[in-house]
Design a protein around this motif. Structure first.
Motif, PDB file in Angstrom:
ATOM      1  N   ASN A 195       0.836  -1.261  -0.356  1.00 56.02           N
ATOM      2  CA  ASN A 195       0.019   0.108  -0.065  1.00 56.02           C
ATOM      3  C   ASN A 195       0.820   1.081  -0.131  1.00 56.02           C
ATOM      4  O   ASN A 195       0.596   2.098  -0.521  1.00 56.02           O
ATOM      5  N   ASP A 196       1.934   1.328   0.515  1.00 60.11           N
ATOM      6  CA  ASP A 196       3.236   2.202   0.724  1.00 60.11           C
ATOM      7  C   ASP A 196       3.618   2.458  -1.022  1.00 60.11           C
ATOM      8  O   ASP A 196       3.519   3.945  -0.998  1.00 60.11           O
ATOM      9  N   ARG A 211       1.586   2.012  -3.238  1.00 62.61           N
ATOM     10  CA  ARG A 211       0.566   2.277  -4.309  1.00 62.61           C
ATOM     11  C   ARG A 211       0.620   3.849  -3.912  1.00 62.61           C
ATOM     12  O   ARG A 211       0.262   4.842  -4.882  1.00 62.61           O
ATOM     13  N   ILE A 212       0.329   3.852  -3.139  1.00 59.58           N
ATOM     14  CA  ILE A 212       0.485   5.643  -2.084  1.00 59.58           C
ATOM     15  C   ILE A 212       1.824   6.397  -3.352  1.00 59.58           C
ATOM     16  O   ILE A 212       1.325   7.808  -3.888  1.00 59.58           O
ATOM     17  N   THR A 213       3.117   5.987  -3.281  1.00 60.35           N
ATOM     18  CA  THR A 213       3.971   6.752  -3.349  1.00 60.35           C
ATOM     19  C   THR A 213       4.006   6.831  -4.956  1.00 60.35           C
ATOM     20  O   THR A 213       4.527   8.340  -5.427  1.00 60.35           O
ATOM     21  N   ASP A 253      -4.107   3.477  -9.434  1.00 55.16           N
ATOM     22  CA  ASP A 253      -4.885   3.104  -7.882  1.00 55.16           C
ATOM     23  C   ASP A 253      -5.121   2.015  -7.921  1.00 55.16           C
ATOM     24  O   ASP A 253      -5.621   1.256  -7.029  1.00 55.16           O
TER      25      ASP A 253
END
Lengths: 257, 255
Positions: A184-185, A187-189, A240
């Motif tokens: 998930n990290d 993905r956010i980046t 996303d």
């Protein structure tokens, strides 16, 4: 709010209405002539511009150029940041060695590094990817480290009472437990990577969606600016979505938590 | 018969939480023994040092002073998996199903795949988890999850099984079911168990011996052998001996 595992499920008409509302407002302000068409181009003008650039082949080339830069910059950041973040997350020595320097570097605005980066690397793709790398790397390291530290202590204690040595606790408890949040990290980046792409293409670029936006400013071609913004937003949403699907497939047990 | 576990004069004090604060003595001169295949309950109020003692016995913490012998050898010479602890909190790994959770402890201790299967199968059978092997533990109700924790510990075949308020976080009904299951396990294949609780009924019903602990710093104030006949069921709670022990405990606690 109480049940937000799959937030949009059963609300597809709301999702569509939200987007439609946005679109209708745009139509209303542009077609009615309420706003100067130079400042707010109409949807049809943006569509026209889109077709024109597509036919010329520029749009596809620019989109691919930008996507390539994001992908290379971001994946280099992931490759380096994930192991370093994991080390910081599990070892106090690694934390002492890396964390202060990374915290420091994180607060340096990447835009302020543009001149140096161009001085060192010129204005080719390497420099663009490097800016994207800088923008995502430091943030990601700290996010991964905190994902590792968020593993419940009780799981670690359970591992110890099963007779696990530290290495085994790392392999059988810490890594599998933190793995979904590390995904998930990343993905956010990738969202930030797109932000820094535009920063990177602000100066010394000859292709790319960011370049297209900044160049269009010189000609007051707001339709092209809008086109660039919409495309970047669209690619972002798509990435996303794909990432979320990937996470659901890779870690089915996370869905029910 | 030689006792399995001998705890002699164990003390433990935690350093102050804030600089300038005072030290927190948690255990003071703990002294007791446990004989083979018996279940000993430590009965005491919350934060009296029960968990600290079990953590020390499980090798998750160290005593400041005193001796602890397991099978007449210093307890450190027995690997942690042979004195495993069942926690009161949820410690099943959510990414593994019931069987893999149970087998993981055996896997890290280099038990062969064949033996792992046999031992896990036996633990699953004993805890009554048959049919749930493939369930992810988070899909199970808390009672069954705690049974999985028990099965994981039983599969390790520990010299002494430590249970730290294992049923405290369960609802009343699940607690009855798990108490019944533990009584049955002790009937079929008795093990050496040290069980902490703050529930008087639970301490009497399950225990062969009850050690009553004082508030912090914890030390044993009274030891009571429970002479209820085996095998026991919840009907024992109306037995005159049960009531007499309960009365005795109340008299001590309500002074």
């Amino acid at each position: 709010m109480l049940n937000n595992r799959t937030p949009y499920k059963g609300h597809s008409w709301l999702v569509l209405s939200g987007l439609a509302l946005f679109f209708c407002l745009w139509c209303l302000f542009s077609y009615s002539g309420a706003v100067n068409p130079i400042l707010l181009p109409s949807p049809s003008r943006v569509a026209n511009e889109c077709l024109r650039l597509l036919c010329k082949g520029v749009l596809l080339r620019f989109t691919l150029a930008s996507m390539g830069r994001v992908l290379i910059g971001w994946s280099t950041a992931v490759l380096l940041a994930v192991p370093i973040g994991i080390m910081i997350g599990v070892s106090r020595r690694a934390a002492a060695l890396f964390q202060p320097a990374i915290l420091f570097a994180r607060y340096i605005p990447v835009v302020a590094l543009l001149p140096l980066s161009m001085l060192y690397l010129g204005t080719d793709n390497t420099q663009k990817c490097f800016i994207i790398f800088l923008g995502s790397f430091f943030q990601l390291v700290l996010m991964v480290a905190s994902s590792m530290q968020a593993v419940p202590r009780d799981y670690v204690r359970a591992g110890a009472t099963m007779g696990m040595a530290n290495k085994q606790i790392f392999r059988h408890i810490l890594l599998p437990c933190a793995y979904p949040s590390i995904l998930n990290d990343t993905r956010i980046t990738i969202g930030w990577a797109w932000t820094y792409l535009v920063v990177a293409e602000m100066a010394g670029a000859h292709s790319g969606l960011g370049f297209m936006i900044f160049r269009a400013q010189n000609y007051l071609a707001t339709d092209r600016i809008f086109l660039g913004l919409i495309l970047i937003g669209f690619i972002g949403v798509l990435t996303d979505y794909l990432f979320k699907m990937l996470i659901d497939v890779l870690v089915p047990w996370k869905k029910n938590i | 018969m030689k006792p399995v576990l001998q705890v002699k004069d164990v003390c433990k004090t935690y350093p102050p939480e804030l600089p300038g604060g005072s030290e927190i003595p948690v255990l003071r001169q703990m002294d007791f023994t446990i004989s083979r295949n018996s279940l000993t309950t430590l009965l005491g109020p919350a934060a009296c040092g029960k968990s600290t003692l079990l953590n020390i016995l499980a090798g998750l913490d160290e005593a400041d002073s005193g001796t602890i012998l397991l099978n007449e050898m210093d307890i450190h010479s027995t690997p942690r998996s042979r004195r495993t602890l069942v926690f009161s909190s949820q410690t099943m790994l959510p990414w593994l199903d019931v069987r893999s959770n149970i087998e993981l402890g055996l896997r890290v201790n280099q038990v062969s795949a064949e033996n792992r299967r046999i031992r896990a199968e036996e633990a699953i059978y004993q805890t009554g988890l048959s049919g749930y092997e493939k369930h992810l533990t988070m899909d199970l109700p808390p009672g069954l999850r705690q049974l999985t924790a028990l099965a994981r510990a039983l599969a390790l075949e520990p010299e002494i099984l430590l249970m730290d308020e294992p049923f405290t976080n369960l609802d009343a009904q699940a607690r009855l079911v798990l108490q019944k299951r533990l009584l049955r396990i002790q009937k079929e294949k008795p093990r050496t168990i040290l069980f902490t609780t703050h529930d008087m009924d639970e301490a009497i019903l399950l225990g062969d011996t009850i050690h009553l602990l004082s508030p912090r710093p914890g030390t044993i104030t009274t030891s009571i052998p429970v002479e209820l006949p085996h095998p026991r069921s919840h009907h024992a709670m109306t037995h005159p001996t049960f009531i007499q022990i309960k009365k005795q405990l109340m008299d001590i606690l309500l002074v």
